[in-house]
Design an enzyme around this catalytic site. Structure first.
Site, short mmCIF file in Angstrom:
data_model
loop_
_atom_site.label_atom_id
_atom_site.label_comp_id
_atom_site.label_asym_id
_atom_site.label_seq_id
_atom_site.Cartn_x
_atom_site.Cartn_y
_atom_site.Cartn_z
N LYS A 27 25.39 15.70 -24.23
CA LYS A 27 25.45 13.91 -24.48
C LYS A 27 25.81 14.03 -25.51
CE LYS A 27 22.13 10.55 -26.28
NZ LYS A 27 22.80 10.40 -27.49
N ASP A 54 28.43 9.10 -25.56
CA ASP A 54 27.61 7.58 -25.92
C ASP A 54 28.17 7.78 -27.41
OD1 ASP A 54 25.32 5.92 -26.22
OD2 ASP A 54 23.88 7.64 -27.51
N LEU A 55 29.32 6.86 -27.28
CA LEU A 55 30.23 5.93 -28.64
C LEU A 55 29.69 4.58 -28.73
CD1 LEU A 55 33.15 7.94 -28.66
CD2 LEU A 55 31.99 8.25 -29.98
N LYS A 56 28.95 4.21 -27.68
CA LYS A 56 28.42 3.04 -27.81
C LYS A 56 29.76 1.63 -27.78
CE LYS A 56 23.82 3.68 -28.17
NZ LYS A 56 23.96 5.00 -28.09
N HIS A 58 32.12 -1.90 -28.94
CA HIS A 58 31.50 -2.96 -29.07
C HIS A 58 32.98 -3.30 -29.83
CE1 HIS A 58 28.68 -6.25 -29.15
NE2 HIS A 58 29.99 -6.69 -29.58
N ASP A 59 34.47 -3.89 -29.54
CA ASP A 59 34.98 -4.30 -29.15
C ASP A 59 35.93 -5.04 -29.05
OD1 ASP A 59 37.41 -4.59 -31.32
OD2 ASP A 59 36.90 -1.89 -32.34
N THR A 111 17.02 -0.28 -28.40
CA THR A 111 15.75 -0.16 -28.14
C THR A 111 14.59 -0.12 -29.34
OG1 THR A 111 15.85 2.47 -28.06
CG2 THR A 111 15.13 1.16 -25.48
N ARG A 172 8.79 11.74 -23.09
CA ARG A 172 7.89 12.71 -23.89
C ARG A 172 7.22 12.29 -22.88
NH1 ARG A 172 11.43 11.89 -26.73
NH2 ARG A 172 11.36 11.94 -29.07
N ARG A 202 14.31 15.83 -28.59
CA ARG A 202 13.89 16.15 -29.07
C ARG A 202 12.10 17.61 -27.75
NH1 ARG A 202 13.24 11.45 -33.24
NH2 ARG A 202 13.55 10.58 -31.28
#
Ligand code: C5P
Length: 224
Positions: A27, A54-56, A58-59, A111, A172, A202
């Site tokens: 990613k 993953d540029l999300k 919104h325009d 989230t 996790r 992580r």
């Protein structure tokens, strides 16, 4: 899917080399894409893995559609956009990439937002209802992929059925630190609840032996 949450192409290259045998999708998010641009995508593709951009987005509809088409032409397998961009922006973007190998993934409610922050931005809550409402908006616009937390998988499956691809971060393995994630789940829980693809950062990158940690997660998914 491993997020390359690093600030440079050279750091990303090291992680790709280390984990390309274990990870099917890398990613590229805002940090790396700002630093390295399409070269980061090319580097992922060179390894043989798929790329999740993953540029999300919104325009306005035209801007989102052109950006998505450009990403598709660069061979990106998954691309994120915000469902709250609205029905026309979603439908126009879905149309722009039709026939390509790119799958759009809609983000409903980040989230990191809770009920009070949702209220502060003027979106009707609570969060759980907003997630389903925005996911339905995306599905109605022809976007059959969603990013959601593991705990949202079951309600989304109930609302939208088996078709949407559910991509879940905040994973996790038992015993690992939650870091800044609030609503975490183990790989087995997420898959049991209906997740299709897991984003794990992580717990792999911070492990003493990242390749082994990745293999253990793949094993847990297979068992589930
Ligand atoms: O390190 P960790 O496993 O928490 O990384 C999760 C990845 O998923 C990060 O790249 C983060 O930006 C991304 N993400 C998330 N929550 C969302 C959407 C994306 O954690 N709702």
């Amino acid at each position: 899917m491993l997020p390359l949450d690093v600030p440079s192409l050279s750091a990303a290259s090291e992680w790709i080399e280390r984990l390309k045998g274990e990870v099917g999708v890398f990613k590229v998010g805002l940090e790396l894409f700002t630093a390295a641009g399409p070269a980061a995508l090319a580097r992922v593709h060179q390894s043989g893995a798929d790329c999740f951009l993953d540029l999300k987005l919104h325009d306005i509809p035209k801007t989102m559609a052109c950006a998505a088409r450009t990403a598709a032409d660069l061979g990106v397998r998954y691309l994120t956009l915000h469902a709250s961009a609205g029905p026309r922006a979603l439908a126009t973007t879905a149309e722009a990439i039709r026939g390509t190998n790119t799958q759009l993934l809609a983000v409903s409610v980040l989230t990191s937002l809770d009920d009070s922050e949702l209220d502060a931005v003027g979106l009707a809550g609570p969060v759980a209802e907003a997630v389903t409402r925005l996911a339905r908006l995306a599905a109605d616009a022809g976007i059959q992929g969603l990013v959601c937390s593991a705990r949202e998988c079951e309600p989304l499956r109930q609302a939208l059925g088996p078709e949407p691809l559910l991509v879940v971060p905040g994973i996790r393995p038992t015993g690992s630190a939650p870091d800044d994630q609030r609503r975490v789940a183990t790989p087995a829980e997420a898959v049991t609840w209906g997740a299709d693809l897991l984003v794990v950062g992580r717990p792999i990158r911070d492990a003493d032996d990242p390749a082994r940690a990745a293999r253990a997660i793949v094993h847990e998914i297979a068992q589930a």
